[in-house]
Design a protein around this motif. Structure first.
Motif, short mmCIF file in Angstrom:
data_model
loop_
_atom_site.label_atom_id
_atom_site.label_comp_id
_atom_site.label_asym_id
_atom_site.label_seq_id
_atom_site.Cartn_x
_atom_site.Cartn_y
_atom_site.Cartn_z
N LEU A 1 -33.51 45.01 74.41
CA LEU A 1 -33.68 46.45 74.54
C LEU A 1 -33.43 47.15 73.21
N VAL A 2 -32.38 46.76 72.52
CA VAL A 2 -32.08 47.35 71.21
C VAL A 2 -33.16 46.99 70.21
N ALA B 1 -30.55 52.96 73.89
CA ALA B 1 -30.51 51.50 74.02
C ALA B 1 -29.14 50.95 73.64
N PRO C 1 -27.35 39.08 80.60
CA PRO C 1 -27.38 40.53 80.39
C PRO C 1 -27.27 40.92 78.91
N LEU C 2 -26.54 40.15 78.13
CA LEU C 2 -26.44 40.47 76.70
C LEU C 2 -27.76 40.21 75.98
N TRP D 1 -30.66 40.59 77.46
CA TRP D 1 -31.46 41.75 77.87
C TRP D 1 -31.12 42.96 77.00
N TRP D 2 -29.83 43.20 76.78
CA TRP D 2 -29.42 44.35 75.98
C TRP D 2 -29.89 44.20 74.54
N ALA E 1 -26.66 51.51 76.36
CA ALA E 1 -26.94 50.80 77.62
C ALA E 1 -26.06 49.57 77.79
N ILE E 2 -25.21 49.26 76.83
CA ILE E 2 -24.30 48.11 76.93
C ILE E 2 -23.36 48.28 78.12
N HIS E 3 -23.18 49.51 78.57
CA HIS E 3 -22.25 49.71 79.69
C HIS E 3 -22.76 49.08 80.98
N PHE E 4 -24.06 48.84 81.12
CA PHE E 4 -24.56 48.17 82.33
C PHE E 4 -24.08 46.73 82.43
N PRO E 5 -24.27 45.88 81.39
CA PRO E 5 -23.73 44.52 81.49
C PRO E 5 -22.21 44.48 81.57
#
Length: 97
Positions: free
Chosen positions: A20-21, A42, A13-14, A16-17, A45-49
């Motif tokens: 995204l950034v 973006a 997930p990191l 992916w983040w 969006a770190i709150h998702f992982p």
């Protein structure tokens, strides 16, 4: 020991983040407002992982809680699917409802 192996689970997930950034970085000068908003979204969006990590290793440790959460997610998915089906069946030919 569990947190060491959980670090590997968090790596995906990191990545992916980070991607995204990276894809949201402004490529123009001067930076337009839309690019700034995209980068801000973006970055936030770190709150998702983080939420997935906390669910996996903190909130859902108890089997009863996991079962309750699983049932809740299934109920929400069934409700959304039913609403989509209802909208598909009741849509008027002109696009209105």
């Amino acid at each position: 020991m569990a947190l060491v192996s959980s670090g590997f689970r968090l790596a995906g997930p990191l990545v992916w983040w980070g991607w995204l950034v990276l894809c949201s970085l402004p490529r123009q000068a001067p930076v337009p407002a839309e690019a700034t908003a995209s980068l801000t979204q973006a970055l936030l969006a770190i709150h998702f992982p983080v939420a997935a990590f906390t669910l996996a290793f903190w909130t859902l440790q108890d089997p009863r809680t996991r079962t309750w959460c699983r049932r809740l997610v299934i109920a929400c998915a069934l409700y959304l699917g039913g609403q989509m089906l209802l909208q598909a069946l009741t849509k008027q030919p002109d696009g209105g409802f």
